[in-house]
Design a protein around this motif. Structure first.
Motif, PDB file in Angstrom:
ATOM      1  N   LEU A   6      -4.933  -5.038  -8.310  1.00  0.00           N
ATOM      2  CA  LEU A   6      -4.292  -3.729  -8.376  1.00  0.00           C
ATOM      3  C   LEU A   6      -5.377  -2.675  -8.197  1.00  0.00           C
ATOM      4  CD1 LEU A   6      -1.929  -4.217 -11.458  1.00  0.00           C
ATOM      5  CD2 LEU A   6      -1.211  -3.985  -9.077  1.00  0.00           C
ATOM      6  N   GLY A   7      -5.092  -1.652  -7.410  1.00  0.00           N
ATOM      7  CA  GLY A   7      -6.119  -0.654  -7.153  1.00  0.00           C
ATOM      8  C   GLY A   7      -5.554   0.743  -7.015  1.00  0.00           C
ATOM      9  N   VAL A   8      -6.407   1.728  -7.274  1.00  0.00           N
ATOM     10  CA  VAL A   8      -6.089   3.131  -7.006  1.00  0.00           C
ATOM     11  C   VAL A   8      -7.203   3.704  -6.161  1.00  0.00           C
ATOM     12  CG1 VAL A   8      -4.707   3.485  -9.078  1.00  0.00           C
ATOM     13  CG2 VAL A   8      -7.175   3.861  -9.173  1.00  0.00           C
ATOM     14  N   ASP A   9      -6.869   4.644  -5.307  1.00  0.00           N
ATOM     15  CA  ASP A   9      -7.870   5.242  -4.433  1.00  0.00           C
ATOM     16  C   ASP A   9      -7.583   6.719  -4.247  1.00  0.00           C
ATOM     17  OD1 ASP A   9      -5.571   4.516  -2.614  1.00  0.00           O
ATOM     18  OD2 ASP A   9      -6.870   5.536  -1.160  1.00  0.00           O
ATOM     19  N   LEU A  44     -12.542   4.181  -4.711  1.00  0.00           N
ATOM     20  CA  LEU A  44     -11.644   3.039  -4.882  1.00  0.00           C
ATOM     21  C   LEU A  44     -11.977   2.347  -6.194  1.00  0.00           C
ATOM     22  CD1 LEU A  44      -9.557   0.907  -3.867  1.00  0.00           C
ATOM     23  CD2 LEU A  44     -11.496  -0.289  -2.839  1.00  0.00           C
ATOM     24  N   TYR A  45     -10.951   2.064  -6.981  1.00  0.00           N
ATOM     25  CA  TYR A  45     -11.110   1.246  -8.182  1.00  0.00           C
ATOM     26  C   TYR A  45     -10.128   0.087  -8.101  1.00  0.00           C
ATOM     27  CZ  TYR A  45     -11.044  -0.376 -12.994  1.00  0.00           C
ATOM     28  OH  TYR A  45     -11.109  -1.170 -14.121  1.00  0.00           O
ATOM     29  N   LEU A  46     -10.645  -1.140  -8.192  1.00  0.00           N
ATOM     30  CA  LEU A  46      -9.823  -2.345  -8.144  1.00  0.00           C
ATOM     31  C   LEU A  46     -10.000  -3.139  -9.424  1.00  0.00           C
ATOM     32  CD1 LEU A  46     -10.266  -3.913  -4.571  1.00  0.00           C
ATOM     33  CD2 LEU A  46      -8.152  -3.031  -5.548  1.00  0.00           C
ATOM     34  N   GLY A  63      -2.533   3.752  -3.799  1.00  0.00           N
ATOM     35  CA  GLY A  63      -2.712   2.531  -4.569  1.00  0.00           C
ATOM     36  C   GLY A  63      -2.529   1.289  -3.710  1.00  0.00           C
ATOM     37  N   LEU A  87      -1.759  -3.231  -3.904  1.00  0.00           N
ATOM     38  CA  LEU A  87      -1.335  -4.422  -4.623  1.00  0.00           C
ATOM     39  C   LEU A  87      -1.523  -5.626  -3.706  1.00  0.00           C
ATOM     40  CD1 LEU A  87       0.138  -6.062  -6.854  1.00  0.00           C
ATOM     41  CD2 LEU A  87       2.291  -5.433  -5.735  1.00  0.00           C
ATOM     42  N   ARG A 142       0.852  -1.188   0.000  1.00  0.00           N
ATOM     43  CA  ARG A 142       0.000   0.000   0.000  1.00  0.00           C
ATOM     44  C   ARG A 142       0.885   1.235   0.000  1.00  0.00           C
ATOM     45  NH1 ARG A 142      -3.702   3.652  -0.730  1.00  0.00           N
ATOM     46  NH2 ARG A 142      -5.209   4.149   0.912  1.00  0.00           N
TER      47      ARG A 142
END
Length: 463
Positions: free
Chosen positions: A312-315, A333-335, A281, A283, A265
């Motif tokens: 994998l994600g971005v927030d 949040l997008y995963l 982000g 992982l 993170r």
């Protein structure tokens, strides 16, 4: 008021039936965690001599203020004064759930196809400072759905502050049982909106494994650091707990992880004059085997190939903190998850060897004097079409929105019995524009996506 009185009476009757076993079990847990030589301290608000609004937006948990974020990063150890109290807190949540169209069968044993009241949670928390640098937040929960007392989210932390290049910094380690439980921004799956949701209604057919797929089934050790109240970096690994242990603590078992599963993170916070902005982000990698049933009817791990998951994600998050009168927050949040289903495909459980899933969760909240709140959220889950895995038309695509209204009559510095009594009333409505890839005939029996729309009312007590 009739609904409230009905819920309160139902909660009282069910709680009395389970209180004795619940309290005795958790007292045993408390004695194991804190022998008499330990330096026990009170629950967080009593420990810090601060109202719940110091750490939490909206009266009380779980959404954190900047002060609350730092309190967690420092291992729950901040203490004001020399008084010592028992480090326990209790929580009770009584709910009412109504779907637009009754379900074809009851969602759980001893419930109706619609209009269900439920003691959704009765929890006890061991929460507070153990030593100068060691603290804990551990939860045990009883739910009427299943009728079992089991362990819930638990986080044991060691943390220290230091100075690097003349700037303040923190380092720490966390021993916990849920990937993303360590997070402080309320974008991570363990803490994201909705903070309370119905368990007797419909939900997405599939989401990435990081979104609760391993909660309370694993143990992880994470190391983290924060530099200059801005840059946050965390890395750790998770291993499966044995099916026998999970049965003892009444937790689900969905398959044994192969080896260790790495988690990482990173986040950066820009502190503004009246708030803050965060971008980060995630992982997570995991390989999980399949589950079998032994002669005693218990779930056990099966030998053989494993399913691989890479998340994998971005927030991003934003807080406008204008004192306590007007507070605005926004979280996103997008995963995305890549799957290689070696175990499921060989067993005939999927049409594809390789699949993917995507999940978007976004919400905006407004709070007036941390008492009256309104939140608007949206969710969109989609992924590969797989007829064997998902049934019907084979699509996991589920989209919709949530609106929630809240009233927190207690939780302020001037509240009655502060900080011992906290109450939140929530009225939530969830609607679906698409469910399992369809608008009509979502279950193969004529049900529409909008038939799954859900009205949910809860009374949340914390004391």
């Amino acid at each position: 008021m009739v609904i409230v009185r009905t819920l309160v009476r139902a909660a009282r009757n069910r709680l009395l039936a389970s209180t004795t076993a619940f309290v005795l079990s958790m007292l045993v847990l408390l004695l194991l965690l804190f022998p008499t030589s330990s330096r026990a301290v009170p629950a967080f608000a009593r420990q810090t001599h601060q109202p719940c609004t110091a750490c939490h937006i909206g009266g009380f948990g779980p959404q954190l203020t900047p002060f609350g974020r730092q309190f967690k990063l420092m291992g729950y150890t901040l203490k004001v004064g020399s008084d010592t109290k028992v480090p326990l807190s209790l929580m009770v949540v009584e709910t009412y759930t109504h779907t637009a169209k009754a379900q074809t069968s009851p969602p759980a044993n001893n419930f109706n196809t619609n209009d269900n009241t439920e003691l959704q949670q009765a929890s006890i928390f061991v929460a507070g400072r153990i030593t100068d640098n060691l603290g804990i937040l551990a939860q045990g929960t009883y739910s009427q759905d299943g009728g079992l007392l089991g362990w819930d989210n638990s986080d044991l932390r060691y943390a220290r502050s230091f100075t690097f290049s003349g700037k303040p910094a923190i380092w720490g380690v966390s021993l916990n049982n849920n990937p993303s439980l360590t997070d402080v921004f309320n974008t991570a799956p363990a803490w994201q909106f909705p903070y309370m949701s119905p368990n007797l209604a419909f939900g997405p057919v599939a989401t990435p494994i990081l979104m609760g797929g391993l909660s309370q089934q694993v143990v992880g050790l994470n190391a983290y650091t924060q530099f200059n109240n801005a840059l946050y970096v965390e890395a750790g690994a998770y291993r499966s707990l044995s099916p026998a242990f999970l049965r003892d603590v009444n937790a689900n078992f969905t398959g044994r992880l192969s080896g260790v599963s790495p988690y990482a993170r990173v986040a950066y916070t820009w502190n503004l004059a009246n708030g803050n902005v965060e971008l980060g982000g995630f992982l997570f990698n995991a390989a999980r085997g399949q589950v079998g049933i032994n002669a005693q009817g218990n779930a056990v791990a099966m030998a053989g190939p494993t399913d691989k998951f890479r998340d994998l994600g971005v927030d991003a998050s934003y807080q406008l903190l204008n004192g306590s009168n007007h507070i605005v927050t926004a979280n996103m949040l997008y995963l995305t998850e890549q799957q290689q289903l070696d175990a499921t495909y060989v067993a005939g459980g999927s049409s594809n060897l390789h699949n993917n899933l995507h999940a978007l969760n976004a919400n905006v909240s407004y709070w007036y004097k941390n008492t009256w709140g309104a939140t608007l959220g949206a969710f969109a889950d989609d992924g590969s079409k797989d007829l064997t895995l998902y049934g019907n038309n084979g699509s996991p695509n589920t989209n919709g929105g949530i609106v929630e209204l809240n009233w927190n009559p207690f939780g302020q510095a001037s509240s009655w019995a502060q900080p011992y009594v906290n109450v939140r009333l929530g009225l939530q409505y969830t609607w679906y524009t698409r469910f399992n890839g369809l608008v009509y005939n979502v279950d193969g029996a004529g049900r529409r996506a909008t038939d799954n729309n859900t009205l949910y009312f809860y009374v949340w007590l914390a004391f």
